[in-house]
Design a protein around this motif. Structure first.
Motif, PDB file in Angstrom:
ATOM      1  N   GLN A 197     -16.640  30.378  10.937  1.00 22.80           N
ATOM      2  CA  GLN A 197     -17.897  29.931  11.521  1.00 22.80           C
ATOM      3  C   GLN A 197     -18.582  28.989  10.549  1.00 22.80           C
ATOM      4  OE1 GLN A 197     -20.341  33.164  12.723  1.00 22.80           O
ATOM      5  NE2 GLN A 197     -22.017  31.890  13.419  1.00 22.80           N
ATOM      6  N   TRP A 198     -19.076  27.894  11.066  1.00 19.84           N
ATOM      7  CA  TRP A 198     -19.733  26.907  10.230  1.00 19.84           C
ATOM      8  C   TRP A 198     -21.016  26.495  10.871  1.00 19.84           C
ATOM      9  CZ3 TRP A 198     -18.435  25.623   5.468  1.00 19.84           C
ATOM     10  CH2 TRP A 198     -19.076  24.537   4.888  1.00 19.84           C
ATOM     11  N   GLU A 200     -12.403  24.715   6.041  1.00 27.97           N
ATOM     12  CA  GLU A 200     -13.339  24.840   7.167  1.00 27.97           C
ATOM     13  C   GLU A 200     -14.305  23.658   7.192  1.00 27.97           C
ATOM     14  OE1 GLU A 200     -15.073  28.663   6.514  1.00 27.97           O
ATOM     15  OE2 GLU A 200     -13.290  29.723   7.232  1.00 27.97           O
ATOM     16  N   ARG A 201     -14.782  23.297   6.037  1.00 30.28           N
ATOM     17  CA  ARG A 201     -15.716  22.153   5.943  1.00 30.28           C
ATOM     18  C   ARG A 201     -15.015  20.857   6.349  1.00 30.28           C
ATOM     19  NH1 ARG A 201     -21.084  20.582   5.046  1.00 30.28           N
ATOM     20  NH2 ARG A 201     -21.055  18.564   4.058  1.00 30.28           N
ATOM     21  N   HIS A 247     -14.632  20.725  10.093  1.00 30.05           N
ATOM     22  CA  HIS A 247     -15.934  20.436  10.684  1.00 30.05           C
ATOM     23  C   HIS A 247     -16.277  18.949  10.557  1.00 30.05           C
ATOM     24  CE1 HIS A 247     -20.112  20.607  11.718  1.00 30.05           C
ATOM     25  NE2 HIS A 247     -20.547  20.563  10.490  1.00 30.05           N
ATOM     26  N   GLU A 248     -16.063  18.393   9.381  1.00 35.17           N
ATOM     27  CA  GLU A 248     -16.364  16.982   9.144  1.00 35.17           C
ATOM     28  C   GLU A 248     -15.456  16.069   9.968  1.00 35.17           C
ATOM     29  OE1 GLU A 248     -18.911  15.682   7.464  1.00 35.17           O
ATOM     30  OE2 GLU A 248     -19.613  17.720   7.090  1.00 35.17           O
ATOM     31  N   LEU A 296     -16.725  16.252  13.651  1.00 28.84           N
ATOM     32  CA  LEU A 296     -17.981  15.509  13.774  1.00 28.84           C
ATOM     33  C   LEU A 296     -17.744  14.012  13.605  1.00 28.84           C
ATOM     34  CD1 LEU A 296     -20.975  15.666  14.249  1.00 28.84           C
ATOM     35  CD2 LEU A 296     -21.293  16.029  11.796  1.00 28.84           C
TER      36      LEU A 296
END
Length: 94
Positions: free
Chosen positions: A10-11, A44-45, A48-49, A52
């Motif tokens: 989860q982020w 995870e980061r 996400h990046e 996005l």
């Protein structure tokens, strides 16, 4: 964070893991190492990046301000529909 459960992946993370507390504790033998936790958070980061960035790239490709807003609304609609489907699957599995 009372009552709420932080799920793996989860982020954004609302409460970062206290790595010093984990490495200093001998209570959990199977606790991931500091490096493993760092790599997991970094992966995870990065995911996400990338997601996005992909959405932002699509929005920048739109020719007019109105089409940018329309595309953004379409992204929101598709993301919300996917979230509802996944939530329903998880409810059935629980």
């Amino acid at each position: 964070m009372t009552g709420a459960v932080q799920r793996p992946g989860q982020w954004p993370v609302s409460e970062p893991v206290a790595l010093d507390a984990i490495t200093g504790s001998s209570a959990a033998v199977d606790t991931p190492s500091e490096d493993e936790l760092y790599m997991q958070r970094a992966a995870e980061r990065a995911l996400h990046e990338m997601v996005l960035g992909s959405i932002q790239h699509d929005l920048r490709q739109q020719p007019t301000p109105l089409s940018v807003l329309t595309a953004a609304r379409n992204w929101c609609t598709r993301i919300t529909a996917a979230a509802e489907d996944i939530a329903q699957e998880k409810r059935k599995a629980a």
